[in-house]
Design an enzyme around this catalytic site. Structure first.
Site, PDB file in Angstrom:
ATOM      1  N   SER A 107       8.300 -13.733  35.034  1.00 41.36           N
ATOM      2  CA  SER A 107       7.128 -14.396  34.463  1.00 41.36           C
ATOM      3  C   SER A 107       7.535 -15.711  33.831  1.00 41.36           C
ATOM      4  O   SER A 107       8.619 -15.830  33.261  1.00 41.36           O
ATOM      5  CB  SER A 107       6.496 -13.505  33.384  1.00 41.36           C
ATOM      6  N   TYR A 133       8.182  -8.627  26.009  1.00 37.42           N
ATOM      7  CA  TYR A 133       7.976  -8.791  27.447  1.00 37.42           C
ATOM      8  C   TYR A 133       8.680 -10.056  27.951  1.00 37.42           C
ATOM      9  O   TYR A 133       9.377 -10.037  28.972  1.00 37.42           O
ATOM     10  CB  TYR A 133       6.473  -8.863  27.723  1.00 37.42           C
ATOM     11  N   THR A 166      -5.423  -9.756  36.781  1.00 38.00           N
ATOM     12  CA  THR A 166      -5.066  -8.376  37.127  1.00 38.00           C
ATOM     13  C   THR A 166      -5.463  -7.440  35.988  1.00 38.00           C
ATOM     14  O   THR A 166      -5.618  -7.871  34.841  1.00 38.00           O
ATOM     15  CB  THR A 166      -3.556  -8.242  37.361  1.00 38.00           C
TER      16      THR A 166
END
Length: 250
Positions: A107, A133, A166
């Site tokens: 990412s 993350y 998403t």
């Protein structure tokens, strides 16, 4: 397809079979946050299969600090250690194939983070799921770069799919999703570079170990950012991952 939820996996499989008319789709139920399950799957799979392309796409962004049954912080267990174990355990199966490839879906969020090897489990200070993350995604890029130097027969790459609309973005980042909804990519647009890296001849003309966005290799650090780890920090990360992996090896 390596999936966690059987119901959702079977529904996805049925949709793929219907659209592609290809019956040769197989589902394996594995929780990527369980190091033991990942090991068991990879070892069993390797015994009877050649693997041409591995796409590391499973991931999570858990916003409260949560431990797995094995006592590991859940984001780290899924995004970093799960990816590490699955890839390293499947390297023998990849080396049996012609033109083998590994693609890790990272990412662009990792650009905000410098590798922090001293707190892989996010035990210090206030817990921030978005930061955890992004740290994991930085770790994935470093793993890909390292594997590329170790296994020349395999083409490794990592990539940023862009911000796509998403279910994961909707549930993990609801305020971001609400603000950005009109600007987000479709799932197909997000998947485009993954598929290109997995199957195109052009992708393997690029050096192994690079980070891609929109089918182009892009920088892994922002200009003037102090985000580059030292070789010693990278070495420490890989050593820690190997130690964790061996601890849970059946």
């Amino acid at each position: 397809m390596v999936c966690r939820n059987k119901g959702r996996a079977d529904a996805a499989k049925d949709e793929i079979v219907e659209k592609s008319k290809n019956q040769n789709i197989h589902v394996h139920i594995v929780d990527m946050s369980s190091a033991k399950q990942v090991w068991e799957f990879a070892q069993t799979f390797s015994q009877s299969n050649i693997l041409h392309v591995l796409i590391n796409n499973a991931g999570c962004m858990v916003n409260q600090r949560e431990l797995t049954e094995e006592g590991l912080e859940k984001n780290f267990a899924t995004n970093t250690l799960g990816t590490y174990i699955l890839t390293t355990a499947l390297i023998p199966a990849l080396k049996k194939a012609e033109d083998p490839r590994v693609v890790t879906v990272s990412s662009g969020g990792m650009l905000t983070q410098k590798l922090n090897v001293d707190d892989l489990q996010f035990e210090k200070g206030a817990f921030d799921g978005t930061m955890a993350y992004a740290q994991n995604k930085r770790q994935q890029v470093i793993m890909i770069e390292r594997w590329a130097t170790q296994h020349k027969e395999i083409h490794f790459s990592s990539m940023h799919p862009g911000w796509a609309d998403t279910p994961a973005v909707q549930t993990s980042m609801p305020s971001f999703h609400a603000k950005m909804q009109s600007k987000l990519r479709t799932e197909a647009m997000g998947a485009d570079t993954v598929v290109w890296l997995a199957v195109s001849a052009a992708a393997t003309k690029q050096p192994s170990g690079l980070f891609f966005q929109d089918r182009k290799a892009v920088a892994t650090h922002l200009p003037l950012a102090f985000s580059r780890p030292t070789p010693q920090e990278e070495e420490k990360l890989l050593a820690a991952l190997e130690e964790f992996a061996l601890k849970f090896k059946p």
